[in-house]
Structures are given as structure tokens and as C-alpha cells.
Design a protein around this motif. Structure first.
Motif, short mmCIF file in Angstrom:
data_model
loop_
_atom_site.label_atom_id
_atom_site.label_comp_id
_atom_site.label_asym_id
_atom_site.label_seq_id
_atom_site.Cartn_x
_atom_site.Cartn_y
_atom_site.Cartn_z
N ASP A 123 -14.43 59.62 9.94
CA ASP A 123 -14.88 58.70 8.89
C ASP A 123 -13.92 57.57 8.59
O ASP A 123 -14.32 56.56 8.02
N ALA A 124 -12.64 57.72 8.95
CA ALA A 124 -11.67 56.65 8.73
C ALA A 124 -10.41 56.96 9.54
O ALA A 124 -10.15 58.11 9.90
N LEU A 125 -9.65 55.91 9.80
CA LEU A 125 -8.39 56.02 10.54
C LEU A 125 -7.25 55.60 9.62
O LEU A 125 -7.31 54.53 9.00
N ILE A 126 -6.21 56.43 9.54
CA ILE A 126 -5.02 56.08 8.77
C ILE A 126 -3.98 55.53 9.74
O ILE A 126 -3.53 56.22 10.65
N VAL A 127 -3.62 54.29 9.53
CA VAL A 127 -2.67 53.56 10.37
C VAL A 127 -1.49 53.15 9.49
O VAL A 127 -1.59 52.19 8.75
N SER A 128 -0.40 53.90 9.42
CA SER A 128 0.00 54.87 10.41
C SER A 128 1.01 55.81 9.80
O SER A 128 1.36 55.69 8.63
N ASN A 129 1.56 56.70 10.64
CA ASN A 129 2.58 57.65 10.24
C ASN A 129 3.97 57.01 10.39
O ASN A 129 4.09 55.79 10.55
N THR A 130 5.02 57.85 10.38
CA THR A 130 6.38 57.36 10.57
C THR A 130 6.60 56.95 12.03
O THR A 130 5.84 57.31 12.92
N THR A 131 7.68 56.22 12.26
CA THR A 131 7.98 55.73 13.61
C THR A 131 9.25 56.37 14.16
O THR A 131 10.20 56.65 13.41
N ILE A 132 9.25 56.58 15.47
CA ILE A 132 10.48 57.02 16.13
C ILE A 132 11.28 55.83 16.65
O ILE A 132 12.39 55.99 17.17
N SER A 170 -4.31 51.69 5.50
CA SER A 170 -2.99 51.24 5.95
C SER A 170 -1.88 51.95 5.19
O SER A 170 -1.93 52.11 3.97
N ALA A 171 -0.86 52.39 5.93
CA ALA A 171 0.32 53.01 5.36
C ALA A 171 1.55 52.53 6.11
O ALA A 171 1.46 52.18 7.29
N GLY A 172 2.69 52.51 5.42
CA GLY A 172 3.94 52.12 6.07
C GLY A 172 4.52 50.86 5.48
O GLY A 172 4.00 49.77 5.69
N GLY A 173 5.59 51.00 4.70
CA GLY A 173 6.31 49.84 4.19
C GLY A 173 5.66 49.12 3.03
O GLY A 173 6.06 48.00 2.71
N ILE A 174 4.71 49.73 2.37
CA ILE A 174 4.05 49.09 1.23
C ILE A 174 4.84 49.42 -0.03
O ILE A 174 4.98 50.58 -0.41
N ASP A 175 5.36 48.38 -0.68
CA ASP A 175 6.26 48.59 -1.81
C ASP A 175 5.92 47.78 -3.04
O ASP A 175 6.73 47.66 -3.95
N GLY A 176 4.72 47.23 -3.10
CA GLY A 176 4.34 46.47 -4.28
C GLY A 176 3.02 45.75 -4.07
O GLY A 176 2.41 45.82 -3.00
N PRO A 177 2.56 45.03 -5.12
CA PRO A 177 1.25 44.37 -5.04
C PRO A 177 1.12 43.37 -3.91
O PRO A 177 0.07 43.28 -3.27
N GLU A 178 2.17 42.60 -3.65
CA GLU A 178 2.08 41.57 -2.61
C GLU A 178 1.82 42.19 -1.24
O GLU A 178 0.94 41.72 -0.49
#
Length: 326
Positions: free
Chosen positions: A231-240, A284-292
Motif C-alpha cells: 500500500d505504500a513505500l517508506i523511503v528510506s531507512n538508515t544508510t551504510i 519520506s524519512a531521513g534527515g527531516i528536522d523541521g517544517p522547511e
């Protein structure tokens, strides 16, 4: 930017601080949750679920579903617990969680440490009414002889309790787990997971992929998700991968999250948007730290965003700040 209790938490090693945070949220859930609720701003419907706002908590903070009411009281529209495995497991040896303060980042190699899915579901069953959407993130035991069966078991058990279930094949901290992102292994896993959720409650399934997939890997994962009714894709997990880092912990092994992941997460979201071409909703996930930054992800095509590591540095007020700004 600092917040109340940050200086105290930062005096503790990262994993001890994490446990203290869960304990505080558990207490807040019992005392303060009736006064707090998800911020009702710019909600959206996805997979038949109404999200009161578009800000979700990524899996990993509340691994064992110990603090769900307290997390909703912070203002999240969705809370994702886990990763949960069929059997309890201790995870990797400590130390395994590191703050990279100079980089506003975290490296973890936790290894799916959790109490097992049955213990978490017993807690969830006692929660009563929810103040937002509850996701359950499932995985496989490290020593499993049949990882596909582990995922199917997790989906089958979680279906009665979750608003959605996330299939996590993208953690870098369980040896060989990321191999399940490649076809035909992913086809087998998603087919089994899809079959496991059939019945009275056909709970939505989300798939979480790594930012380290190349273009061909992303194309394969998205096509497999479409083929198997994800039903949806989460992009993304942690990075190596390791962009330029400044912390003394920069060479620790494990998955990197936080501010240094931002550019890669943006790029992978854009790539997934182009590949999916509207056929699969993207989170979307990864590095999101505020409204902008949240706005940038929505403008790029994300339906929802998830946060986690930025809470370490920005504090819990960030959740309501993003929701209200949007």
C-alpha cells in the motif's frame, strides 16, 4: 538548539538516554496523554486510513510498544513501533548506539533488539482508543532458519492490532537482511506477507527500503511492491554510506541517520517518485528536522514524512512545530 533535559540526557550514554526517554514517555502517557493529542492539521487519507496530520514517528524509538500514548501526546499523526521479531532477541553487543553531536546524527547497530512480538501486542491490546494511526514494524530473527516465515508470522499476528504494518527488510544491522530487497527473494517475502494479512481485517502493508539501493534495485523493489499489493513505500531507512562526518564516532559501523542523510534521502525520494509514477504512495524519512525540510519532501511527492533522529537534537516540540507550520 537545546530543549529541557537535553543537557541531562547528553550526560548519559546514548542507549541509557534512550531507555530514560522511553520511561519518561511511558509516564507522560499515563499522566499527560489525556491532555495531548495528535495535531489536527493538514491531515491526509492513505490506504483507507485517516492520518490527522502528515508527521509520523519512524520505527526504532519505541521498539516494544511501551510508550504509545505518550508519543501520540507529543502530536504525532502516526506512531510506528518495532521492529518486532517472532521471538525475543537481545540484539547486538553494547555499545551499539552513538550520538554524532557535531554532525547532528546517530549511528546505530542495535540489531532488532526487542521483547518479541507477543509481548508488544499484549501491551497494544490494552491501549484502548488511539489518538492517531498506529503502525507495527516487523522483521526476522537473526538466527531464523526461514526469514520469510518470520515476516508472515509477524504480519499475521500484528494484523489484528495494527492500523498498518511495515515490512522492514532494510536494516543494515542483521546480517543478510538487506538481501531480501532483491528479487526474487522480495517477491517470495511480499507474497507470503500479503497472504498472511488476508481475512476479516486486510490491514495495509508498507515496505521500508534502504537509501543504499541503486536505481535498478529501487526499480525492482517498487515493481515488487506494486505486484504484491503493497500500500505504500517508506523511503528510506538508515544508510551504510558515510558522507563527510566530524564526530569521533564517525567510523562506528551501523546505520547512519540524521542530518547527514538528508541529501541522500531527498535524492532517493525523487528517484522513487520518478519510478513509481503515481502507482505507489511514498513516505519520506531521513534527515527531516523541521517544517522547511518536511515541506521539501511533500513538494517532491511524499504523502507523509517520518522523523526520529532529529528528536535527539531538536526535542519533542519539533513535532508540533512541523504539524502546525504545515
Amino acid at each position: 538548539m537545546t530543549y529541557p533535559l537535553q543537557s541531562l540526557l547528553f550526560r548519559l550514554d546514548a542507549e541509557t538516554a534512550h531507555r530514560a526517554t522511553i520511561a519518561a514517555l511511558r509516564g507522560w502517557g499515563a499522566i499527560g496523554a489525556p491532555l495531548g493529542r495528535a495535531v489536527e492539521r493538514a491531515g491526509v487519507t492513505l490506504a483507507g486510513l485517516h492520518f490527522p496530520n502528515r508527521i509520523g514517528l519512524a520505527a526504532g524509538l519505541d521498539k516494544n510498544a511501551e510508550a504509545v500514548p505518550g508519543l501520540f501526546a507529543l502530536g504525532f499523526g502516526a506512531v510506528e513501533v518495532g521492529t518486532l521479531t517472532p521471538r525475543p532477541q537481545p540484539g547486538n553487543p553494547r555499545p551499539r548506539l552513538f550520538r554524532l553531536v557535531e554532525d547532528q546524527a546517530v549511528i546505530n547497530r542495535m540489531g532488532f533488539n526487542n521483547d518479541g512480538i507477543d509481548a508488544a501486542l499484549a501491551r497494544i491490546a490494552k491501549l484502548g482508543a488511539r489518538r492517531g494511526v498506529l503502525g507495527i514494524n516487523v522483521g526476522a530473527n537473526k538466527d531464523s532458519d526461514d526469514r520469510v516465515a518470520d515476516y508472515a508470522l509477524g504480519v499475521g499476528k500484528a494484523a489484528a492490532h495494527a492500523d498498518y504494518i511495515t515490512i522492514n527488510v532494510s536494516s543494515p544491522n542483521t546480517p543478510g537482511l538487506r538481501d531480501l530487497q532483491s528479487r526474487p527473494a522480495l517477491d517470495e517475502l511480499l507474497a507470503a506477507s500479503d497472504a498472511a494479512r488476508q481475512g476479516a481485517k486486510r490491514v495495509p502493508l508498507f515496505l521500508k527500503v534502504a537509501p543504499d539501493l541503486d536505481r535498478a534495485g529501487m526499480e525492482g523493489a517498487i515493481q515488487a511492491a506494486i505486484d504484491h499489493h503493497i500500500d505504500a513505500l517508506i523511503v528510506s531507512n538508515t544508510t551504510i554510506s558515510r558522507p563527510a562526518l566530524h564526530s569521533p564516532h564517525r567510523n562506528e559501523t551501523g546505520g547512519l541517520s540524521g542530518a547527514p542523510l538528508r541529501d541522500l534521502a531527498r535524492a532517493k525520494l525523487a528517484e522513487a517518485v520518478a519510478i513509481a509514477a503515481g502507482a505507489l504512495p511514498l513516505i519520506s524519512a531521513g534527515g527531516i528536522d523541521g517544517p522547511e525540510e518536511a515541506r521539501r519532501r511533500f513538494d517532491a511527492g511524499a504523502v507523509l514524512v517520518q522523523v526520529y533522529s532529529a528528536l535527539v537534537y531538536q526535542g519533542p516540540a519539533m513535532v508540533r512545530a512541523i504539524a502546525k507550520a504545515l
